[in-house]
Each structure stands twice: as structure tokens, then as C-alpha cells.
Write a protein that holds these residues in place. Structure first.
Motif, mmCIF file in Angstrom:
data_model
loop_
_atom_site.group_PDB
_atom_site.id
_atom_site.type_symbol
_atom_site.label_atom_id
_atom_site.label_comp_id
_atom_site.label_asym_id
_atom_site.label_seq_id
_atom_site.Cartn_x
_atom_site.Cartn_y
_atom_site.Cartn_z
ATOM 1 N N GLY A 77 -2.500 3.741 9.374
ATOM 2 C CA GLY A 77 -1.221 3.051 9.421
ATOM 3 C C GLY A 77 -0.851 2.486 10.770
ATOM 4 O O GLY A 77 0.111 1.711 10.880
ATOM 5 N N SER A 112 -1.657 5.498 -0.714
ATOM 6 C CA SER A 112 -0.662 6.154 0.130
ATOM 7 C C SER A 112 0.679 6.187 -0.588
ATOM 8 O O SER A 112 1.041 5.236 -1.298
ATOM 9 C CB SER A 112 -0.512 5.395 1.449
ATOM 10 O OG SER A 112 0.527 5.955 2.240
ATOM 11 N N ARG A 114 4.478 5.604 -0.992
ATOM 12 C CA ARG A 114 5.286 4.438 -0.620
ATOM 13 C C ARG A 114 4.534 3.131 -0.813
ATOM 14 O O ARG A 114 5.083 2.069 -0.556
ATOM 15 C CB ARG A 114 5.824 4.517 0.812
ATOM 16 C CG ARG A 114 6.613 5.782 1.102
ATOM 17 C CD ARG A 114 7.942 5.824 0.371
ATOM 18 N NE ARG A 114 8.641 7.078 0.609
ATOM 19 C CZ ARG A 114 8.835 8.021 -0.318
ATOM 20 N NH1 ARG A 114 8.364 7.837 -1.546
ATOM 21 N NH2 ARG A 114 9.492 9.111 -0.043
ATOM 22 N N ALA A 115 3.265 3.191 -1.281
ATOM 23 C CA ALA A 115 2.555 1.948 -1.550
ATOM 24 C C ALA A 115 3.182 1.201 -2.727
ATOM 25 O O ALA A 115 3.037 -0.012 -2.836
ATOM 26 C CB ALA A 115 1.078 2.217 -1.821
ATOM 27 N N PRO A 118 6.805 -0.481 -0.556
ATOM 28 C CA PRO A 118 6.621 -0.547 0.900
ATOM 29 C C PRO A 118 7.931 -0.704 1.674
ATOM 30 O O PRO A 118 8.031 -0.247 2.818
ATOM 31 C CB PRO A 118 5.730 -1.784 1.082
ATOM 32 C CG PRO A 118 5.025 -1.938 -0.214
ATOM 33 C CD PRO A 118 6.003 -1.488 -1.257
ATOM 34 N N GLY A 121 9.211 2.432 3.123
ATOM 35 C CA GLY A 121 8.410 3.117 4.131
ATOM 36 C C GLY A 121 8.859 2.757 5.530
ATOM 37 O O GLY A 121 9.648 1.821 5.736
ATOM 38 N N ARG A 126 4.688 -0.748 7.581
ATOM 39 C CA ARG A 126 4.958 -1.500 6.353
ATOM 40 C C ARG A 126 3.815 -2.445 6.002
ATOM 41 O O ARG A 126 3.496 -2.644 4.821
ATOM 42 C CB ARG A 126 6.275 -2.262 6.501
ATOM 43 C CG ARG A 126 6.967 -2.543 5.173
ATOM 44 C CD ARG A 126 8.423 -2.850 5.360
ATOM 45 N NE ARG A 126 9.186 -1.661 5.730
ATOM 46 C CZ ARG A 126 10.435 -1.704 6.203
ATOM 47 N NH1 ARG A 126 11.041 -2.857 6.394
ATOM 48 N NH2 ARG A 126 11.057 -0.591 6.504
ATOM 49 N N LEU A 129 1.299 -0.402 4.116
ATOM 50 C CA LEU A 129 1.732 -0.076 2.761
ATOM 51 C C LEU A 129 1.649 -1.291 1.842
ATOM 52 O O LEU A 129 1.295 -1.163 0.666
ATOM 53 C CB LEU A 129 3.164 0.476 2.789
ATOM 54 C CG LEU A 129 3.342 1.812 3.516
ATOM 55 C CD1 LEU A 129 4.826 2.171 3.601
ATOM 56 C CD2 LEU A 129 2.556 2.924 2.830
ATOM 57 N N LYS A 132 -1.972 -1.704 0.885
ATOM 58 C CA LYS A 132 -2.317 -0.712 -0.125
ATOM 59 C C LYS A 132 -1.748 -1.087 -1.492
ATOM 60 O O LYS A 132 -2.411 -0.936 -2.519
ATOM 61 C CB LYS A 132 -1.804 0.672 0.297
ATOM 62 C CG LYS A 132 -2.546 1.293 1.462
ATOM 63 C CD LYS A 132 -3.990 1.608 1.099
ATOM 64 C CE LYS A 132 -4.690 2.428 2.164
ATOM 65 N NZ LYS A 132 -6.122 2.626 1.845
ATOM 66 N N ARG A 150 -2.079 8.725 -4.479
ATOM 67 C CA ARG A 150 -1.220 8.343 -3.357
ATOM 68 C C ARG A 150 -0.703 9.601 -2.654
ATOM 69 O O ARG A 150 0.346 10.130 -3.019
ATOM 70 C CB ARG A 150 -0.049 7.485 -3.843
ATOM 71 C CG ARG A 150 -0.464 6.160 -4.485
ATOM 72 C CD ARG A 150 0.744 5.281 -4.776
ATOM 73 N NE ARG A 150 1.634 5.923 -5.712
ATOM 74 C CZ ARG A 150 1.695 5.669 -7.023
ATOM 75 N NH1 ARG A 150 0.888 4.768 -7.547
ATOM 76 N NH2 ARG A 150 2.543 6.307 -7.793
#
Length: 214
Positions: A77, A112, A114-115, A118, A121, A126, A129, A132, A150
Motif C-alpha cells: 500500500g 485487501s 476496503r477494496a 476504496p 480506506g 486509496r 485499494l 485491488k 480480503r
């Protein structure tokens, strides 16, 4: 089952190689790595074979004689947006396309939390995310028998063997990388997890039971 493990030198992937070699001898792991110097270490961990391939280049040679694919590669990230696009998005999409071309129907993706959302997140990750999210959607639309895992905030703590799995978990939570690897091993040949996506954090339900309830 012969499994191509993409991103095999990552921490979750290395835990998966160890656990598979110790507990599921019927699963043979073909470890895909970028650097030759990583090869011996992966073989020592229990990989049955190592293939050198770079997600930013041609990868089709890695997909021969494979029954399932695990995408565990990730730029992390905190890398720049360019590397995130190359690995987490383009690399994932290329891997899905290669699986389809080679007639491989089973595909597991480490994504992940929050994918799915986003915008909820942290702003600093971001871009990661979003990459992803788009990769996950691409896999869902592929027609493959996918499972998208995730995990929450990853730690290097000892495995607990217990998790909380839900399609969407609102609260932030941690999970050990070893427990994520255990979940991955449990879903790999489990048809009730086909075409499913879920969040996972540490919890109080034994992993095998939590996976059976997906």
C-alpha cells in the motif's frame, strides 16, 4: 493439484508454501518468483517447483501443467501509483487472462479489506485499494471459479487458527499472515468457496469451520 503461486516470495505466500508442504501433500506448489536468488529458499520451504517470471513481462510459460492459480503478488500500500498499477492491477489482469488461455478454471486472489469501498480506506493507500477493486472485479467477470480473500491489517504474529469471515466486515481488524495462508489453503480445493468474495480478520471461529460456513 498443481498450483501456480504468483508472488511466491511474499510473506503470505511463503507461509502458504510451508503449510501446504506440511499438511496437504496432494497440493504441489509451483512457486513463481522474479529473482533466481530466491529459488533455493522457496524449495527449502517446500515448493515442488520454481519458475522465474516477471509480472511486468511475459508470464505465459509459468502456466503450463497447472490446475489452479493463486495470485498473492502485491506492491504494497505504500508504493507509488506506477508500481501499484503494474503489479496489483495489470499483473493481476494478465494472470487472469493467462489462466483462461491455458484452460485453468480455479483462481484464488489475495486482495485487501476496503477494496470494495476504496473511498472508506485511508487516503494514503486509496490508489492501492482502487487497483485491488478493479482487479477483483475483473476476476469476478472472468467466468473462472474464483475466490477473493480480503484480509484486514496484516501482522507477523504467530497463527491463532481462528478467524472472523464475512462478506463485508465494517470494523477494522488485524489478522496474522499465517492465518491468511491457512484460510487460503482451506478454500483452495473447497467448491463451496467458488465464486465467493469475503473479508477476513482475526476472530474466535476455527478456520476450517469458518470456511465451511462461507
Amino acid at each position: 493439484m498443481n498450483v501456480l503461486l504468483i508472488g511466491a516470495n511474499g510473506k503470505i505466500a511463503r507461509e502458504f508454501v510451508k503449510k501446504a508442504s506440511q499438511e496437504k501433500k496432494e497440493i504441489q506448489v509451483k512457486a513463481m518468483i522474479r529473482k533466481e536468488e530466491q529459488k533455493e529458499d522457496l524449495l527449502q520451504l517446500g515448493a515442488s517447483e520454481v519458475v522465474i517470471a516477471d509480472l511486468e513481462k511475459d508470464i505465459h510459460h509459468a502456466f503450463t501443467e497447472v490446475d489452479a492459480v493463486i495470485f498473492a503478488a502485491g506492491s504494497g500500500g505504500h508504493t507509488g501509483g506506477d508500481k501499484t498499477l503494474l503489479v496489483d492491477l495489470w499483473g493481476a489482469m494478465k494472470s487472469v487472462d493467462a489462466a483462461k488461455k491455458h484452460g485453468i478454471h480455479r483462481f484464488c486472489m489475495i486482495s485487501s479489506m476496503r477494496a470494495k469501498t476504496p473511498e472508506k480506506g485511508p487516503e494514503s493507500i486509496r490508489h492501492y485499494l482502487v487497483a485491488k477493486m478493479v482487479a477483483d472485479d475483473y476476476l469476478r467477470d472472468s467466468g473462472l471459479d474464483y475466490t477473493i480473500i480480503r484480509p484486514g491489517i496484516l501482522t507477523n504474529d504467530a497463527p491463532t487458527g481462528h478467524v472472523h469471515i464475512q462478506e463485508t466486515i465494517e470494523e477494522t481488524g488485524e489478522i496474522t499472515r499465517a492465518d491468511v495462508a491457512h484460510v487460503l489453503l482451506s478454500v483452495l480445493d473447497n467448491p463451496n468457496t467458488y465464486r465467493k468474495s469475503f473479508d477476513v480478520i482475526g476472530g474466535d471461529i476455527p478456520i476450517e469451520k469458518a470456511v465451511a460456513q462461507i
